[in-house]
Design an enzyme around this catalytic site. Structure first.
Site, PDB file in Angstrom:
ATOM      1  N   ASP A 105     -11.712   2.915   3.893  1.00 37.96           N
ATOM      2  CA  ASP A 105     -12.015   1.532   3.631  1.00 37.96           C
ATOM      3  C   ASP A 105     -13.567   1.273   3.378  1.00 37.96           C
ATOM      4  O   ASP A 105     -14.150   0.329   2.937  1.00 37.96           O
ATOM      5  CB  ASP A 105     -11.669   0.517   4.830  1.00 37.96           C
ATOM      6  CG  ASP A 105     -10.410  -0.455   4.726  1.00 37.96           C
ATOM      7  OD1 ASP A 105      -9.976  -0.439   3.380  1.00 37.96           O
ATOM      8  OD2 ASP A 105      -9.776  -0.595   5.833  1.00 37.96           O
ATOM      9  N   GLN A 162      -4.933  -1.965   9.566  1.00 39.86           N
ATOM     10  CA  GLN A 162      -4.844  -3.141   8.875  1.00 39.86           C
ATOM     11  C   GLN A 162      -5.120  -4.414   9.802  1.00 39.86           C
ATOM     12  O   GLN A 162      -5.250  -4.457  11.046  1.00 39.86           O
ATOM     13  CB  GLN A 162      -3.221  -3.385   8.680  1.00 39.86           C
ATOM     14  CG  GLN A 162      -3.004  -4.805   7.968  1.00 39.86           C
ATOM     15  CD  GLN A 162      -3.426  -4.695   6.635  1.00 39.86           C
ATOM     16  OE1 GLN A 162      -3.354  -3.657   5.772  1.00 39.86           O
ATOM     17  NE2 GLN A 162      -4.037  -5.925   6.102  1.00 39.86           N
ATOM     18  N   LYS A 171       0.861  -1.292   0.052  1.00 40.91           N
ATOM     19  CA  LYS A 171       0.120  -0.044  -0.037  1.00 40.91           C
ATOM     20  C   LYS A 171       0.917   1.297   0.116  1.00 40.91           C
ATOM     21  O   LYS A 171       0.486   2.060  -0.631  1.00 40.91           O
ATOM     22  CB  LYS A 171      -0.798   0.093   1.196  1.00 40.91           C
ATOM     23  CG  LYS A 171      -2.224  -0.826   1.042  1.00 40.91           C
ATOM     24  CD  LYS A 171      -2.971  -1.253   2.442  1.00 40.91           C
ATOM     25  CE  LYS A 171      -3.825  -2.173   2.204  1.00 40.91           C
ATOM     26  NZ  LYS A 171      -4.637  -2.790   3.487  1.00 40.91           N
TER      27      LYS A 171
END
Lengths: 370, 370
Positions: free
Chosen positions: B197, B174, B130
């Site tokens: 997200d 995460q 990422k």
């Protein structure tokens, strides 16, 4: 305004194009609504305790009793009527018992605040009915009536007051609001813990997600599920079709069926051949607002049909010049389905009963009363 | 751990029970992955502007170009490959152009903060990827690495800091988090305006509701929709089946297809005869995590198949002893479908591209940059 769709749907053009189905429909249907067995009456304490946790599987005994009741006249080849009026009455009685117990034990009664803006006759009637239903079960109701030209800020001020009032456990803003107001701003201002309508997007999000539970399930879809449960309709593993995808009925109903492990399809205005998809369903929830849209030929024999629609259709023989019919052509569907809600008297009475249930649930949660 | 399901699904027992389908599958498939036409490359400024507003209909010209590309080898009776790697590369390039423009005009670059707790190798790899992807397009990345035994409060403290940091436009925690932490508490602490997200229930609720838009669309389902759009797959009025109903892929993918006016059915572990329902679908999104579950016989000829699954299966010939396959038996499905994503190289590369897209979208919204 009354629709001009004929309520005698079996005589319409679509039906004439279905000779085989017509032959089937021509068979006399011998059901007598008043003699249909009542839904199983569960012990009040257990039943009321289950309400806030819908959907969940009923005990086998209850399901079996309902199934036995439901199958008692199978030789008629006529659907059993789901008597929403009777179920709603039972639920109100169960709620009244719970509230009396709560008052006895912790000295608290649930409170529901309703905010009405403007002077629409229909809204006034709804609010009056809600108030009456609250009083009948022991919920204290609070009411604010604001003139049509009130500002959004005035409404928001009253919401803020109710949000911080510990005697208010549910807040309901009567819709529709006047055009100059932003519905979203106003509805989002209601504290999530007191949003007994369950319309807040946070509630809907939690309804959609696995492993999360909403604070409140929207009243009408919750009523649909309660009817299915009380009549012993198994949901897990069944095919379900929801017709309509409104934020207040169709969409949350689909999410509830999905959460109860049905395989759900949503039919809407862009769906091609909706009858083919609907015909695959063991459970149909119709909430689209089109009189008699769902014909007998759309229905799988033996399916459970929940008709949320309440549509006025012209009827010169009625004193009012119209009568109310559902989204499902009852005359045809009741000869094919296994279970069916009538209109009126099906889902309609359940909505206010579920509002009372949500208000009680809120008070119990806030006061940690089991 | 590698599954023991054979990746050569056409030789498995299920396939042997389908002689007719096997006869069909026995026909040689002549497609050559490397010669499949690239998806239409839209002008960068337009394409990038469209990303945050997914799903919406592409311009007719673009759709036609894609359709032409997609139908160029129809005589092969083989599915066209949806090249996710190539599309993701295009999107990253479009994003880089947008970011450079934003920096020039208002002197701001988007910032993405990633919080990693513990030292799982796979999580470390994801975070590193990422970070690399951010750097490549000009997004500034912020990273916090906390030891496995950190307290929930420590994580919440870092989230609070990023929530109030104006140079951070997206925050990502995460997953999975260590067992002693409550995922829900932690994810809900991320400011809704920075929840790139898109997992917050408020976001999901807004995704489910008509007339509301989420702040962010979850990355993987957004990637699926983007692939469909860029390959000119019409969604409105089509039958779509989503296999799997996880909070991060299946459920939001179904909501997105529904919002794009498909008629959506959700297939899951309680669904009976999933193959019958799936065979009705013009569009299939498989996100269930079962290697080769969806056989050729489940697929409607010409359907568009998006395979989200990434499952390791034993493969003694591979240096690693396993290889990755999707939820769809590619060997069979690619001979029946019209369009199909490979695994790997289909949906996989899209997820990070959509995370970058969401971060850019957030920065544009916060800074009111069009």
């Amino acid at each position: 305004m009354a629709s001009s769709i004929l309520s005698d749907c079996s005589s319409s053009a679509t039906s004439r194009l279905l000779p085989l189905r017509r032959a089937l429909l021509a068979q006399p249907c011998r059901f007598l609504p008043t003699t249909v067995p009542a839904p199983p009456r569960r012990p009040l304490a257990i039943a009321a305790a289950q309400l806030p946790l819908l959907p969940r599987a009923r005990g086998m005994a209850s399901a079996s009793a309902a199934a036995a009741a439901a199958s008692s006249t199978d030789s008629d080849a006529c659907a059993k009527i789901i008597d929403g009026k009777l179920v709603a009455k039972q639920i109100r009685e169960e709620i009244a018992v719970e509230i009396a117990k709560m008052k006895d034990v912790i000295g608290v009664v649930p409170g529901l605040a309703v905010i009405l803006v403007g002077s629409r006759k229909d809204s006034q009637t709804y609010v009056r009915n809600k108030k009456k239903a609250c009083e009948a079960v022991g919920i204290k109701s609070y009411e604010v009536n604001l003139p049509e030209d009130s500002s959004e800020d005035e409404v928001l001020k009253h919401i803020a007051t109710f949000n911080s009032d510990p005697s208010v456990h549910g807040i309901l803003v009567q819709l529709p609001l006047p055009h100059h107001m932003n519905d979203e701003n106003i509805l989002n201002a209601v504290s999530i813990e007191k949003d007994v309508d369950g319309f807040h997007p946070l509630n809907i999000g939690r309804l959609a997600m696995q492993g999360r539970d909403p604070f409140f399930v929207p009243c009408t879809p919750k009523g649909c599920m309660e009817l299915l449960h009380r009549y012993g309709v198994e949901i897990k593993g069944k095919r379900a079709v929801v017709i309509g995808r409104s934020n207040i009925v169709g969409m949350p109903a689909a999410l509830l069926l999905q959460k109860a492990n049905a395989t759900v399809s949503i039919v809407h205005s862009n769906t091609k051949k909706p009858e083919e998809i609907t015909r695959q369903a063991d459970i149909v929830i119709a909430a689209v607002g089109v009189a008699n849209l769902v014909r007998g030929s759309w229905i799988k024999p033996g399916a459970a049909i929940i008709d949320v629609g309440i549509n006025p259709v012209d009827d010169p023989e009625s004193p009012r010049g119209y009568r109310l019919v559902g989204d499902v052509c009852y005359e045809e569907a009741s000869k094919i389905a296994g279970l069916i809600t009538p209109v009126p008297g099906g889902v309609g009475p359940m909505t206010i009963a579920m509002l009372l249930s949500n208000t009680l649930e809120s008070a119990k949660r806030i006061h940690k009363f089991k």
